[in-house]
Enzyme design. Structure first.
Site, short mmCIF file in Angstrom:
data_model
loop_
_atom_site.label_atom_id
_atom_site.label_comp_id
_atom_site.label_asym_id
_atom_site.label_seq_id
_atom_site.Cartn_x
_atom_site.Cartn_y
_atom_site.Cartn_z
N PRO A 119 -2.93 12.50 4.51
CA PRO A 119 -2.51 13.49 3.50
C PRO A 119 -2.04 12.77 2.24
CG PRO A 119 -0.85 13.28 5.21
CD PRO A 119 -2.00 12.41 5.63
N GLY A 140 3.77 9.44 1.54
CA GLY A 140 4.34 8.15 1.97
C GLY A 140 3.55 7.47 3.07
N LEU A 141 2.31 7.92 3.30
CA LEU A 141 1.50 7.32 4.36
C LEU A 141 0.40 6.40 3.79
CD1 LEU A 141 1.28 10.39 6.79
CD2 LEU A 141 2.83 8.42 6.88
N SER A 199 -1.55 6.85 1.05
CA SER A 199 -2.79 7.48 0.57
C SER A 199 -3.32 6.79 -0.69
CB SER A 199 -2.58 8.97 0.31
OG SER A 199 -1.55 9.14 -0.63
N SER A 200 -2.44 6.44 -1.62
CA SER A 200 -2.94 5.85 -2.87
C SER A 200 -3.48 4.45 -2.61
CB SER A 200 -1.86 5.83 -3.95
OG SER A 200 -0.83 4.94 -3.61
N ALA A 214 -4.74 3.37 0.30
CA ALA A 214 -5.99 3.51 1.07
C ALA A 214 -7.10 3.97 0.13
CB ALA A 214 -5.80 4.51 2.21
N ASP A 261 2.19 -1.77 -0.03
CA ASP A 261 1.25 -0.78 0.51
C ASP A 261 -0.19 -1.29 0.52
OD1 ASP A 261 3.44 0.85 0.59
OD2 ASP A 261 2.45 2.58 -0.35
O1 PMV Z 1 5.84 6.34 -0.44
P1 PMV Z 1 4.87 5.23 -0.57
O2 PMV Z 1 3.85 5.17 0.49
O3 PMV Z 1 4.26 5.24 -1.94
O4 PMV Z 1 5.70 3.85 -0.42
C1 PMV Z 1 6.60 3.40 -1.39
C2 PMV Z 1 7.34 2.19 -0.92
C3 PMV Z 1 8.46 1.75 -1.86
O5 PMV Z 1 9.11 0.63 -1.25
C4 PMV Z 1 9.48 2.85 -2.08
C5 PMV Z 1 7.91 1.33 -3.22
C6 PMV Z 1 7.14 0.01 -3.20
O6 PMV Z 1 6.46 -0.23 -4.22
O7 PMV Z 1 7.22 -0.77 -2.24
#
Ligand code: PMV
Length: 324
Positions: free
Chosen positions: A104, A108-109, A111-112, A114, A155
């Site tokens: 989804p 926070g998984l 997605s961007s 991937a 990520d």
């Molecule tokens: O929520 P996501 O999957 O975009 O992860 C962000 C992770 C952070 O530590 C908050 C930001 C980063 O650039 O590491």
């Protein structure tokens, strides 16, 4: 000689320990998910076109500089991908890219990340340029900057390499990040649940940056504490100590709440997870809504997923496999 079709794929990810603190140089631990995104590139005289049917973007013709609303950063990142792969001329850009899969967007998984890595791999494949992981990583970082402003790089690095790994952002003078695959002593059964985000990753990271600039000391103390939890998490992970990992998930979540990145919905998901029998639970990724991880005894997963669905949330169970 160009090939007619290019394909690429990349997994989603979960951050087990250390989000946010990783932006400020502390270590983080993340793991690739078994599910992710796939991208296919074909020649298309009306291109560049980007389609993401699973995210409700049927066949939108991407106008690289002028797409509005929530599509804007995706189309700007797509433009960066085309340039990074060397597809510069209008003729070279006559492509249609279709992205599909089970992550989804924006919770926070990964997605961007991937999206970035799958699209780059497919475009490099289409263009007939073999790309090393370093080339993909450097190009994906440029796309992640479009999505997130000042990303740590965690990520897209985990999404490119896969597995479970420790990441630490490079500091002055070299700014070279370190990435180390980690052993996982026992399979981790996780229930991932989520609610819509109130803010984007970019927004949550920017707000935290402002507050930390105003009150550096209390925030540095919290980042140090998160770094310590991450180091203990690495040991518990390698020992396959689920009880201790759960406890450390809880501690990490408490520290993220103290940073101010957890919302009422995040707290509700964490609390439902704990009541549903989790060893421990924490938000994962940037927070501000979005995903929560529950480390679960396997036999209680399906009942927790049902609980989330009854309460109007989305959730799935997944396993991070043991690795030597
Ligand atoms: O929520 P996501 O999957 O975009 O992860 C962000 C992770 C952070 O530590 C908050 C930001 C980063 O650039 O590491």
């Amino acid at each position: 000689m160009k090939r007619r079709v290019g394909t690429g794929a990349a997994p989603g990810k979960v951050i087990l320990f250390g989000e946010h603190a990783v932006v400020y140089g502390r270590p983080a631990i993340a793991a690739a998910l078994g599910t992710g995104l796939g991208a296919t590139v074909e020649a298309d005289a009306t291109g560049p076109v980007l389609r993401i049917p699973a995210w409700g973007r049927g066949g939108q013709q991407v106008r690289l500089e002028s797409a509005g609303g929530s599509f804007e950063s995706i189309s700007r990142a797509f433009a960066v991908a085309l340039t990074q792969v060397g597809l510069i001329s209008a003729e070279a850009r006559q492509v249609a890219v279709t992205v599909d899969g089970g992550i989804p967007p924006g919770v926070g998984l990964g997605s961007s990340a991937a999206f970035s890595v799958a699209v780059l791999r497919a475009l490099f494949d289409y263009a007939g340029h073999p790309a090393s992981p370093q080339t993909v990583l450097a190009a994906a970082m440029e796309m992640e900057r479009v999505f997130h402003g000042t990303p740590s790089g965690l990520d897209h690095t985990i999404v490119t390499h896969g597995g479970c790994a420790r990441f630490q952002r490079g500091q002055a003078p070299t700014f070279e990040s370190t990435f180390e695959s980690l052993p996982v002593g026992r399979p981790l059964t996780l229930v991932v649940s989520w609610s819509p985000r109130e803010l984007t990753t970019r927004g949550v990271v920017a707000r935290l940056r402002e507050r930390r600039e105003r009150y550096p000391l209390p925030f540095e103390r919290l980042f140090d504490a998160i770094g310590e939890v991450t180091r203990e998490g690495q040991v518990a992970l390698s020992n396959g100590d689920l009880e201790q990992l759960g406890l450390l998930f809880d501690h990490n979540h408490g520290l993220l709440s103290a940073l101010g990145v957890s919302t009422l919905a995040n707290e509700q998901l964490v609390s439902l997870s704990r009541r549903g029998g989790a060893y421990g639970a924490k938000l994962t990724g940037a927070g501000g809504g979005g995903a929560v991880l529950a480390l679960m005894p396997e036999e209680r997963c399906s009942s927790l997923v049902s609980t989330f669905e009854r309460e109007g949330f989305k959730a799935f169970a997944t396993t991070i496999e043991a690795t030597p």
